[in-house]
Design an enzyme around this catalytic site. Structure first.
Site, PDB file in Angstrom:
ATOM      1  N   TRP A   1       0.813  -1.231   0.000  1.00  0.00           N
ATOM      2  CA  TRP A   1       0.000   0.000   0.000  1.00  0.00           C
ATOM      3  C   TRP A   1       0.835   1.265   0.000  1.00  0.00           C
ATOM      4  O   TRP A   1       0.394   2.310   0.458  1.00  0.00           O
ATOM      5  CB  TRP A   1      -0.970   0.020   1.193  1.00  0.00           C
ATOM      6  CG  TRP A   1      -1.795  -1.205   1.335  1.00  0.00           C
ATOM      7  CD1 TRP A   1      -2.670  -1.724   0.425  1.00  0.00           C
ATOM      8  CD2 TRP A   1      -1.840  -2.098   2.455  1.00  0.00           C
ATOM      9  NE1 TRP A   1      -3.246  -2.869   0.903  1.00  0.00           N
ATOM     10  CE2 TRP A   1      -2.754  -3.117   2.154  1.00  0.00           C
ATOM     11  CE3 TRP A   1      -1.202  -2.115   3.695  1.00  0.00           C
ATOM     12  CZ2 TRP A   1      -3.040  -4.159   3.031  1.00  0.00           C
ATOM     13  CZ3 TRP A   1      -1.476  -3.145   4.571  1.00  0.00           C
ATOM     14  CH2 TRP A   1      -2.392  -4.150   4.242  1.00  0.00           C
ATOM     15  N   HIS A   2       2.033   1.199  -0.565  1.00  0.00           N
ATOM     16  CA  HIS A   2       2.882   2.378  -0.609  1.00  0.00           C
ATOM     17  C   HIS A   2       2.974   2.941  -2.028  1.00  0.00           C
ATOM     18  O   HIS A   2       4.017   3.429  -2.453  1.00  0.00           O
ATOM     19  CB  HIS A   2       4.281   2.040  -0.078  1.00  0.00           C
ATOM     20  CG  HIS A   2       4.287   1.634   1.358  1.00  0.00           C
ATOM     21  ND1 HIS A   2       5.377   1.042   1.971  1.00  0.00           N
ATOM     22  CD2 HIS A   2       3.329   1.727   2.317  1.00  0.00           C
ATOM     23  CE1 HIS A   2       5.083   0.785   3.245  1.00  0.00           C
ATOM     24  NE2 HIS A   2       3.848   1.183   3.465  1.00  0.00           N
ATOM     25  N   TYR A   3       1.872   2.867  -2.759  1.00  0.00           N
ATOM     26  CA  TYR A   3       1.890   3.383  -4.122  1.00  0.00           C
ATOM     27  C   TYR A   3       1.938   4.910  -4.102  1.00  0.00           C
ATOM     28  O   TYR A   3       1.472   5.563  -3.174  1.00  0.00           O
ATOM     29  CB  TYR A   3       0.696   2.861  -4.930  1.00  0.00           C
ATOM     30  CG  TYR A   3      -0.658   3.028  -4.284  1.00  0.00           C
ATOM     31  CD1 TYR A   3      -1.411   4.165  -4.506  1.00  0.00           C
ATOM     32  CD2 TYR A   3      -1.201   2.029  -3.466  1.00  0.00           C
ATOM     33  CE1 TYR A   3      -2.662   4.323  -3.936  1.00  0.00           C
ATOM     34  CE2 TYR A   3      -2.441   2.175  -2.894  1.00  0.00           C
ATOM     35  CZ  TYR A   3      -3.176   3.323  -3.130  1.00  0.00           C
ATOM     36  OH  TYR A   3      -4.399   3.475  -2.554  1.00  0.00           O
ATOM     37  N   HIS A   4       2.533   5.465  -5.150  1.00  0.00           N
ATOM     38  CA  HIS A   4       2.800   6.897  -5.191  1.00  0.00           C
ATOM     39  C   HIS A   4       2.992   7.317  -6.644  1.00  0.00           C
ATOM     40  O   HIS A   4       2.996   6.489  -7.551  1.00  0.00           O
ATOM     41  CB  HIS A   4       4.050   7.229  -4.359  1.00  0.00           C
ATOM     42  CG  HIS A   4       5.240   6.396  -4.705  1.00  0.00           C
ATOM     43  ND1 HIS A   4       5.425   5.113  -4.220  1.00  0.00           N
ATOM     44  CD2 HIS A   4       6.300   6.631  -5.530  1.00  0.00           C
ATOM     45  CE1 HIS A   4       6.547   4.608  -4.699  1.00  0.00           C
ATOM     46  NE2 HIS A   4       7.093   5.497  -5.503  1.00  0.00           N
TER      47      HIS A   4
END
Length: 566
Positions: free
Chosen positions: A502-505
C-alpha cells in the site's frame, strides 16, 4: 501435517477474513464540532482555502492553514471515530476486507493483477495501515529540497499526537535478533530515524492497542476557522479563464450522499488556493476530471481541456512486497510491523504475526494476517477445513521484504468520468531488473532470518524452506498465474507472489506536474500535496512523511503569505 495440508491451510489463511459489520451510526460518531455530513452544506459557500481529501496529508494541512484562514476540508468518506474495525489493533484488516459501498477502504485491482486498496475515510490510509511510523532519511529530505529544521519541527508536531513506542514481544524480538544474528547491523534500538541496520520503529497504535490517525491531527485546528464535510465527493475543480493570463482555480463542485450538487468558491483575496490531497489515485484522477491532463485521454471522455498536461498520471509506482508465511509450533502474539531491517542493498525486512482463530464460528472469522488478507473471501471448503483443524494449526506469522524505490514505474488512466470509480493503474512490477535483484536479495535475507538460531523457537524443524516457499507460491495472493514447484527460483517467486504494501505513489510528481512549491504547472491557485507527488517512497513506510508534508507545507504557505502581506 503433510505438504498438501499445509498448502491448503496457508491458502485458507491468505484470504480476506471479515468481522461483524457495524451500523453507519456507530461508524460516524462526530469527534469535532466543525465536522458535518455534506448533506448539511449550503449550495454555495466561500473560503480562503479548499482542501480536497481529508487524508494523511489533508488533515494536517487543513489544521495548519485554519490557524490564520478559513478552510474547507472535503472528504469523500466518513469518520473513523466509533468504528472499532479502524481504531482497534486486534481488528486490523477488517476494514480492508469490507467491500460495501460505504467501506472506509475502496478495493482496486491494478492492471498487473495485484489486489490493492485506497482509503475512503477521514484520516486516509492512516486509518487502514499496519501502523508503522518512521521518518524519511536525511538524504531524502535533501533531495526533496526541504528545509531540514522545518522538517524536524513538522515531524515533532505530528509525533506529539500520533506516534508511540511499540511493546516488542516474542515474535518481533525473534525477528529483530535474527536480523542482527545474520549481520543486518548495527542494532539501532528504538528510533523514528531511517538508519541502516536493524531497528524498532514507531507505531500509531498506543499501549492500549488504539489507533491514532491523521484525523487526530485536526485537534490542532482552529475550530472557528475550519469546516470538515464528510461524504463530500468532488467531481471537478472550476477554473476561471477570462481576464487571466492562464487558467486560475477558483472553486469546486461536489456532491453529497443524496446526489445533491454543491459549489464552494475561493474568496476574492490574493493568495487563496485550492489544494488537492486526494492520494496517488485520487489526485491525478481529479486533475484529469477537471481538464488538466493528457489531451487524448480528456477528449476520449468528452472532458473539456483546461490544460494539456501529458505527465499527469505518469510515474505511478508501487513498492512490491513479497512474504513468506512461517507456521509456529508455539503461540505467537498479534503484532503488526514493529521491527525493520534496513539493508545496504535496497530491501527492507519486516514482520507481522497473529494468533489462532479459537472460539470463532465460520461466519465470524477475524483477520489472521492482513498483509495476505486483502485478497478474497474465505471459500466454503476453506472454512470447513479451518473448522476441522486444531487451533494450534493457525499459529504463525509472516516475514516480508519490500524493495527501496521502486525503479519500475507505470501509469494511471481514467476509466470513467465518475470520481467514485477507480481509474485504471499499471505499476509494472519488476519491469526494471534492479528491482527483481533487490527482491531476490531480500528474500534470501528472509530465509536466513527463518533459519537463524534466534528465530528457531517459532519454526517447525521438519518443514524445509522449499516447502514454505511453495506454500506461499501456491496461495491466492494475487491474480497472476502461478508457477509453483519444488524447484521454484527466487526470481519466479518474486514475480508470482508479488503483493502491495500500500505504498503506491506518483501521478503528480514534482518537476513534472508540479513545481518545487507543489503548485500545478500551467495553472494558478492550485497545488497538490500528498503521496502522488513523490518520485519514490520515503523511508521504509511513508505515512510519517506524508503527515509531515501536510504540516510542513501548511507552515510554509502561511509564512509566505505573511511575508507577502507585510
Amino acid at each position: 501435517m503433510g505438504a498438501s495440508s499445509w498448502r491448503l491451510l496457508f491458502a485458507a489463511l491468505a484470504v480476506i477474513l471479515f468481522s461483524h459489520q457495524h451500523s453507519a451510526a456507530s461508524q460516524n460518531v462526530p469527534k469535532y464540532r466543525f465536522m458535518h455530513n455534506a448533506t448539511t452544506a449550503p449550495s454555495i459557500s466561500y473560503y480562503d482555502y479548499i482542501v480536497i481529501g481529508g487524508g494523511t496529508a489533508g488533515c494536517p494541512l487543513a489544521a495548519t492553514l485554519s490557524q490564520s484562514y478559513s478552510v474547507l476540508l472535503l472528504e469523500r468518506g466518513g469518520s473513523p471515530y466509533g468504528n472499532p474495525n479502524i481504531t482497534n489493533l486486534a481488528a486490523f484488516g477488517a476494514a480492508l476486507s469490507d467491500t460495501s459501498p460505504t467501506s472506509p477502504s475502496q478495493r482496486f485491482i491494478s492492471e498487473d493483477g495485484v489486489i490493492n486498496a485506497r482509503a475512503r475515510v477521514l484520516g486516509g490510509g492512516s486509518c487502514l495501515n499496519a501502523g508503522f511510523y518512521t521518518r524519511a532519511s536525511p538524504q531524502y529530505v535533501r533531495e526533496a529540497g526541504w528545509d531540514g529544521k522545518a522538517v524536524n519541527e513538522s515531524y515533532n508536531w505530528v509525533e506529539k499526537i500520533v506516534a508511540f513506542q511499540p511493546q516488542v514481544k516474542q515474535w518481533q524480538s525473534a525477528v529483530r535478533d535474527g536480523l542482527l544474528e545474520i549481520g543486518i547491523l548495527p542494532n539501532n534500538g528504538f528510533t523514528y530515524d531511517h538508519i541502516h541496520g536493524t531497528k524498532v520503529g514507531g507505531t500509531i497504535f498506543d499501549q492500549h492497542g488504539n489507533r491514532h490517525t491523521a484525523a487526530d491531527l485536526l485537534q490542532y485546528a482552529n475550530p472557528t476557522g475550519i469546516t470538515v464535510l464528510l461524504h463530500a465527493t468532488v467531481h471537478r475543480i472550476l477554473f476561471r479563464t477570462k481576464g487571466v493570463s492562464r487558467p486560475m482555480a477558483h472553486g469546486v463542485v461536489f456532491r453529497d450522499t443524496l446526489g445533491r450538487k454543491h459549489k464552494a468558491y475561493l474568496k476574492h483575496r490574493p493568495g487563496n488556493e485550492i489544494i488537492i490531497s486526494a492520494g496517488a489515485l485520487g489526485s491525478p484522477q481529479l486533475l484529469m476530471l477537471s481538464g488538466v491532463g493528457p489531451v487524448e485521454q480528456l477528449r476520449a471522455h468528452n472532458i473539456s481541456v483546461t490544460l494539456d498536461q501529458p505527465l499527469v498520471g505518469k510515474g505511478m509506482a508501487d513498492n512490491p512486497m513479497n512474504a513468506i508465511f512461517v507456521p509456529s509450533p508455539v503461540p505467537v502474539e498479534v503484532s503488526l510491523i514493529e521491527v525493520v531491517g534496513i539493508t545496504n542493498f535496497g530491501s527492507y525486512i519486516e514482520a507481522s504475526s497473529g494468533e489462532n482463530f479459537a472460539g470463532r464460528s465460520s461466519k465470524d472469522y477475524g483477520m489472521f494476517f492482513p498483509k495476505m488478507g486483502q485478497l478474497s473471501r474465505v471459500p466454503p471448503k476453506a472454512i470447513e477445513m479451518m473448522e476441522s483443524r486444531e487451533d494450534s494449526a493457525f499459529r504463525g506469522g509472516f516475514i516480508l521484504e519490500k524493495i527501496l524505490g521502486p525503479i519500475s514505474t507505470g501509469h494511471l488512466e481514467l476509466r470513467t468520468r465518475n470520481p467514485n470509480d477507480n481509474p485504471t493503474v499499471t505499476f509494472n512490477y519488476f519491469q526494471d531488473p534492479r528491482d527483481l535483484e533487490r527482491c531476490v536479495q531480500g528474500l534470501s535475507t528472509v530465509e536466513k532470518v527463518i533459519e537463524s538460531k534466534a528465530f528457531s523457537p517459532f519454526r517447525y524443524k521438519d518443514i524445509p524452506l522449499s516447502l514454505l516457499l511453495n506454500m506461499t507460491a501456491n496461495s491466492p495472493v494475487n491474480l497472476l498465474p502461478k508457477h509453483a514447484n519444488t524447484s521454484l527460483s527466487l526470481e519466479q517467486f518474486c514475480r508470482d507472489t508479488v503483493m502491495t504494501i500500500w505504498h503506491y505513489h506518483g501521478g503528480c510528481q514534482v518537476g513534472k506536474v508540479l513545481d518545487t512549491d507543489y503548485k500545478v504547472l500551467g495553472v494558478d491557485a492550485l497545488r497538490v500535496i500528498d503521496g502522488s507527488t513523490f518520485n519514490y517512497s520515503p523511508g521504509t513506510n511513508p505515512q510519517a512523511t506524508v503527515m509531515m508534508l501536510g504540516r510542513y507545507m501548511g507552515v510554509k504557505m502561511l509564512r509566505e503569505r505573511h511575508v507577502a502581506s507585510s
